[in-house]
Design a protein around this motif. Structure first.
Motif, PDB file in Angstrom:
ATOM      1  N   VAL A 144       5.594   7.559  10.317  1.00 40.43           N
ATOM      2  CA  VAL A 144       4.526   7.778   9.339  1.00 40.43           C
ATOM      3  C   VAL A 144       4.963   7.248   7.980  1.00 40.43           C
ATOM      4  O   VAL A 144       4.184   6.583   7.274  1.00 40.43           O
ATOM      5  CB  VAL A 144       4.139   9.275   9.267  1.00 40.43           C
ATOM      6  CG1 VAL A 144       3.262   9.561   8.069  1.00 40.43           C
ATOM      7  CG2 VAL A 144       3.460   9.705  10.549  1.00 40.43           C
ATOM      8  N   GLU A 145       6.203   7.483   7.593  1.00 40.74           N
ATOM      9  CA  GLU A 145       6.714   6.992   6.314  1.00 40.74           C
ATOM     10  C   GLU A 145       6.747   5.465   6.287  1.00 40.74           C
ATOM     11  O   GLU A 145       6.356   4.847   5.290  1.00 40.74           O
ATOM     12  CB  GLU A 145       8.117   7.560   6.045  1.00 40.74           C
ATOM     13  CG  GLU A 145       8.671   7.195   4.696  1.00 40.74           C
ATOM     14  CD  GLU A 145       7.809   7.681   3.533  1.00 40.74           C
ATOM     15  OE1 GLU A 145       7.744   6.965   2.518  1.00 40.74           O
ATOM     16  OE2 GLU A 145       7.195   8.759   3.636  1.00 40.74           O
ATOM     17  N   LEU A 146       7.182   4.851   7.378  1.00 39.83           N
ATOM     18  CA  LEU A 146       7.185   3.389   7.455  1.00 39.83           C
ATOM     19  C   LEU A 146       5.764   2.833   7.377  1.00 39.83           C
ATOM     20  O   LEU A 146       5.522   1.799   6.746  1.00 39.83           O
ATOM     21  CB  LEU A 146       7.858   2.924   8.746  1.00 39.83           C
ATOM     22  CG  LEU A 146       9.376   3.067   8.806  1.00 39.83           C
ATOM     23  CD1 LEU A 146       9.877   2.755  10.206  1.00 39.83           C
ATOM     24  CD2 LEU A 146      10.041   2.166   7.789  1.00 39.83           C
ATOM     25  N   SER A 147       4.826   3.524   7.992  1.00 40.50           N
ATOM     26  CA  SER A 147       3.427   3.094   7.938  1.00 40.50           C
ATOM     27  C   SER A 147       2.896   3.161   6.514  1.00 40.50           C
ATOM     28  O   SER A 147       2.162   2.267   6.074  1.00 40.50           O
ATOM     29  CB  SER A 147       2.559   3.959   8.847  1.00 40.50           C
ATOM     30  OG  SER A 147       2.943   3.791  10.177  1.00 40.50           O
ATOM     31  N   ARG A 148       3.261   4.197   5.793  1.00 41.89           N
ATOM     32  CA  ARG A 148       2.819   4.306   4.393  1.00 41.89           C
ATOM     33  C   ARG A 148       3.406   3.170   3.549  1.00 41.89           C
ATOM     34  O   ARG A 148       2.710   2.595   2.709  1.00 41.89           O
ATOM     35  CB  ARG A 148       3.232   5.661   3.820  1.00 41.89           C
ATOM     36  CG  ARG A 148       2.388   6.797   4.340  1.00 41.89           C
ATOM     37  CD  ARG A 148       2.743   8.102   3.686  1.00 41.89           C
ATOM     38  NE  ARG A 148       1.947   9.172   4.267  1.00 41.89           N
ATOM     39  CZ  ARG A 148       2.385  10.400   4.459  1.00 41.89           C
ATOM     40  NH1 ARG A 148       3.606  10.734   4.117  1.00 41.89           N
ATOM     41  NH2 ARG A 148       1.593  11.306   4.989  1.00 41.89           N
ATOM     42  N   LYS A 149       4.675   2.858   3.774  1.00 48.91           N
ATOM     43  CA  LYS A 149       5.295   1.750   3.040  1.00 48.91           C
ATOM     44  C   LYS A 149       4.610   0.431   3.376  1.00 48.91           C
ATOM     45  O   LYS A 149       4.336  -0.380   2.490  1.00 48.91           O
ATOM     46  CB  LYS A 149       6.788   1.644   3.378  1.00 48.91           C
ATOM     47  CG  LYS A 149       7.635   2.720   2.747  1.00 48.91           C
ATOM     48  CD  LYS A 149       9.089   2.529   3.111  1.00 48.91           C
ATOM     49  CE  LYS A 149       9.960   3.627   2.556  1.00 48.91           C
ATOM     50  NZ  LYS A 149      11.359   3.468   2.959  1.00 48.91           N
ATOM     51  N   GLU A 151       1.560  -0.016   4.448  1.00 45.81           N
ATOM     52  CA  GLU A 151       0.220  -0.018   3.865  1.00 45.81           C
ATOM     53  C   GLU A 151       0.280  -0.294   2.374  1.00 45.81           C
ATOM     54  O   GLU A 151      -0.539  -1.045   1.835  1.00 45.81           O
ATOM     55  CB  GLU A 151      -0.467   1.317   4.124  1.00 45.81           C
ATOM     56  CG  GLU A 151      -1.904   1.354   3.682  1.00 45.81           C
ATOM     57  CD  GLU A 151      -2.589   2.668   4.048  1.00 45.81           C
ATOM     58  OE1 GLU A 151      -3.672   2.902   3.494  1.00 45.81           O
ATOM     59  OE2 GLU A 151      -2.057   3.428   4.865  1.00 45.81           O
ATOM     60  N   ALA A 152       1.269   0.277   1.677  1.00 45.60           N
ATOM     61  CA  ALA A 152       1.425   0.028   0.244  1.00 45.60           C
ATOM     62  C   ALA A 152       1.730  -1.436  -0.025  1.00 45.60           C
ATOM     63  O   ALA A 152       1.151  -2.044  -0.933  1.00 45.60           O
ATOM     64  CB  ALA A 152       2.522   0.917  -0.328  1.00 45.60           C
ATOM     65  N   GLN A 153       2.606  -2.028   0.767  1.00 42.00           N
ATOM     66  CA  GLN A 153       2.929  -3.449   0.604  1.00 42.00           C
ATOM     67  C   GLN A 153       1.728  -4.316   0.914  1.00 42.00           C
ATOM     68  O   GLN A 153       1.447  -5.288   0.213  1.00 42.00           O
ATOM     69  CB  GLN A 153       4.100  -3.846   1.497  1.00 42.00           C
ATOM     70  CG  GLN A 153       5.424  -3.319   1.034  1.00 42.00           C
ATOM     71  CD  GLN A 153       6.541  -3.680   2.004  1.00 42.00           C
ATOM     72  OE1 GLN A 153       6.307  -4.135   3.113  1.00 42.00           O
ATOM     73  NE2 GLN A 153       7.764  -3.438   1.586  1.00 42.00           N
ATOM     74  N   TRP A 154       0.976  -3.973   1.945  1.00 42.68           N
ATOM     75  CA  TRP A 154      -0.186  -4.765   2.347  1.00 42.68           C
ATOM     76  C   TRP A 154      -1.265  -4.701   1.287  1.00 42.68           C
ATOM     77  O   TRP A 154      -1.897  -5.691   0.980  1.00 42.68           O
ATOM     78  CB  TRP A 154      -0.707  -4.270   3.689  1.00 42.68           C
ATOM     79  CG  TRP A 154      -1.806  -5.127   4.208  1.00 42.68           C
ATOM     80  CD1 TRP A 154      -1.686  -6.347   4.801  1.00 42.68           C
ATOM     81  CD2 TRP A 154      -3.211  -4.839   4.175  1.00 42.68           C
ATOM     82  NE1 TRP A 154      -2.913  -6.840   5.142  1.00 42.68           N
ATOM     83  CE2 TRP A 154      -3.869  -5.935   4.768  1.00 42.68           C
ATOM     84  CE3 TRP A 154      -3.955  -3.775   3.705  1.00 42.68           C
ATOM     85  CZ2 TRP A 154      -5.240  -5.979   4.887  1.00 42.68           C
ATOM     86  CZ3 TRP A 154      -5.326  -3.833   3.840  1.00 42.68           C
ATOM     87  CH2 TRP A 154      -5.951  -4.926   4.427  1.00 42.68           C
ATOM     88  N   SER A 155      -1.491  -3.492   0.702  1.00 41.05           N
ATOM     89  CA  SER A 155      -2.526  -3.367  -0.312  1.00 41.05           C
ATOM     90  C   SER A 155      -2.145  -4.121  -1.583  1.00 41.05           C
ATOM     91  O   SER A 155      -3.008  -4.636  -2.285  1.00 41.05           O
ATOM     92  CB  SER A 155      -2.806  -1.895  -0.631  1.00 41.05           C
ATOM     93  OG  SER A 155      -1.671  -1.294  -1.199  1.00 41.05           O
TER      94      SER A 155
END
Length: 141
Positions: A126-131, A133-137
């Motif tokens: 979940v933490e990797l997914s948040r990172k 998503e932040a990079q992608w946005s």
């Protein structure tokens, strides 16, 4: 004036496109055209040319294959994680039915440790997914 409709075949279009134009491109122009066409996501070259020619806005969609692959794998993992959760109660019942209390408790202890490890791994994902998503946005802005 409305055209008569035959009993078979397609209905005639109210405003058919009957005018055709020919454009010749050299190899460099053709490659550039194909690149623009693929980026546009439009289903047909003729539609792309008409939209581009008449200045109507069109979207250029880019698909990051790594991002799609990441989310596909993440979804698969989540499905497996849910399957483990649904089977957890069945495993506990079977342990109590088929093993002695001491053996069942030892196996439950092992199961509990593996479950804690699975929860830790899930939080890390979940933490990797948040990172991600932040990079992608940040890239899309």
């Amino acid at each position: 004036m409305q055209e008569k409709r035959n009993k078979t075949g397609r209905n005639p279009k109210p405003d058919p496109a009957v005018f055709r134009y020919t454009v010749r491109l050299n190899e460099e122009e053709h490659n550039r055209f194909l690149s623009m066409f693929e980026k546009s996501g439009v289903y047909a070259r003729s539609v792309f040319i008409k939209v581009h020619f008449f200045g109507k806005p069109f979207k250029v969609l880019t698909v990051d294959k790594t991002l799609v692959d990441y989310y596909t794998r993440l979804s698969d993992f989540h499905a497996q994680f849910r399957a483990i959760g649904t089977n957890y109660n069945q495993v506990v019942k079977e342990l109590r039915c088929h093993f002695s209390e001491k053996k069942a408790m030892a196996l439950l202890y092992k199961l509990e440790r593996q479950t804690i490890e699975l929860v830790r791994l899930s939080r890390e994902i979940v933490e990797l997914s948040r990172k991600m998503e932040a990079q992608w946005s940040q890239k899309s802005v």
